[in-house]
Design an enzyme around this catalytic site. Structure first.
Site, PDB file in Angstrom:
ATOM      1  N   GLU A  55      16.756   7.157  19.128  1.00 24.17           N
ATOM      2  CA  GLU A  55      16.188   7.775  20.118  1.00 24.17           C
ATOM      3  C   GLU A  55      17.148   8.802  20.966  1.00 24.17           C
ATOM      4  O   GLU A  55      16.850  10.000  21.273  1.00 24.17           O
ATOM      5  CB  GLU A  55      15.644   7.032  21.034  1.00 24.17           C
ATOM      6  CG  GLU A  55      14.587   6.257  20.542  1.00 24.17           C
ATOM      7  CD  GLU A  55      15.035   4.816  20.036  1.00 24.17           C
ATOM      8  OE1 GLU A  55      14.178   3.833  19.681  1.00 24.17           O
ATOM      9  OE2 GLU A  55      16.239   4.540  19.887  1.00 24.17           O
ATOM     10  N   CYS A  60      17.760   3.250  25.409  1.00 29.14           N
ATOM     11  CA  CYS A  60      16.978   4.385  25.114  1.00 29.14           C
ATOM     12  C   CYS A  60      15.527   4.368  25.942  1.00 29.14           C
ATOM     13  O   CYS A  60      15.251   5.648  26.299  1.00 29.14           O
ATOM     14  CB  CYS A  60      16.186   4.272  23.587  1.00 29.14           C
ATOM     15  SG  CYS A  60      17.702   4.139  22.673  1.00 29.14           S
ATOM     16  N   ASP A 101      24.579  -4.234  16.862  1.00 33.17           N
ATOM     17  CA  ASP A 101      23.797  -3.092  17.476  1.00 33.17           C
ATOM     18  C   ASP A 101      23.078  -3.503  18.759  1.00 33.17           C
ATOM     19  O   ASP A 101      22.942  -2.668  19.516  1.00 33.17           O
ATOM     20  CB  ASP A 101      22.652  -2.662  16.237  1.00 33.17           C
ATOM     21  CG  ASP A 101      22.096  -1.350  16.717  1.00 33.17           C
ATOM     22  OD1 ASP A 101      22.909  -0.490  17.033  1.00 33.17           O
ATOM     23  OD2 ASP A 101      21.004  -1.538  16.874  1.00 33.17           O
ATOM     24  N   HIS A 140      22.175   5.693  19.431  1.00 36.49           N
ATOM     25  CA  HIS A 140      20.799   5.043  18.826  1.00 36.49           C
ATOM     26  C   HIS A 140      19.915   6.311  18.530  1.00 36.49           C
ATOM     27  O   HIS A 140      20.054   7.433  18.605  1.00 36.49           O
ATOM     28  CB  HIS A 140      20.103   4.288  19.985  1.00 36.49           C
ATOM     29  CG  HIS A 140      20.839   3.063  20.527  1.00 36.49           C
ATOM     30  ND1 HIS A 140      20.151   1.927  21.105  1.00 36.49           N
ATOM     31  CD2 HIS A 140      22.182   2.673  19.977  1.00 36.49           C
ATOM     32  CE1 HIS A 140      20.973   1.043  21.143  1.00 36.49           C
ATOM     33  NE2 HIS A 140      22.178   1.376  20.733  1.00 36.49           N
TER      34      HIS A 140
END
Length: 144
Positions: free
Chosen positions: A52, A80, A140, A50
């Site tokens: 982050e 995250c 996702d 991801h």
């Protein structure tokens, strides 16, 4: 909008140009960007890359995260947010949370100050992507 959120948006746009999901992030410490990243799940075939996480990886070992601020174009998810809590990052600034609410309450429950800027540019970027790529988006966020 400040330069740090603009840098996160640039990362999101880079991810989109690469064929990925347009989410970007930067880590700021002592007024300087020390890490930047974007969602690379598609590009790397890695479900945990991801924005982050990529940003933190790019920052490398920074020692203490005291005083660090994580900027993200989208409210961080639980994955995250877990990294934010684990590394004791005490402030997160998100571009928006309307297209995805993320884990704001989780971070706040762990002492993180969370600021949601509700930026039109970030919302439009995500809304357009979701409309054009619903299957990829739902993959996702784990809802496929």
């Amino acid at each position: 909008m400040d330069d740090f959120m603009q840098a996160a948006i640039e990362e999101a746009r880079q991810g989109l140009r690469e064929g990925g999901i347009p989410i970007g992030s930067v880590l700021v410490k002592a007024g300087q960007i020390v890490g930047r990243g974007h969602n690379k799940r598609v590009q790397d075939g890695d479900p945990v890359t991801h924005a982050e996480i990529d940003c933190l990886r790019q920052a490398g070992r920074v020692g203490s995260y005291t005083g660090a601020v994580l900027y993200s174009t989208l409210m961080p998810c639980y994955l995250c947010a877990g990294a934010v809590v684990q590394f004791k990052i005490r402030k997160v600034i998100a571009g928006e949370s309307r297209t995805f609410p993320g884990a704001k309450a989780f971070m706040e429950a762990h002492g993180v100050e969370v600021v949601d800027l509700d930026l039109d540019e970030c919302k439009t970027l995500m809304q357009t992507f979701i409309e054009q790529n619903p299957r990829l988006w739902f993959e996702d966020i784990g809802e496929l």
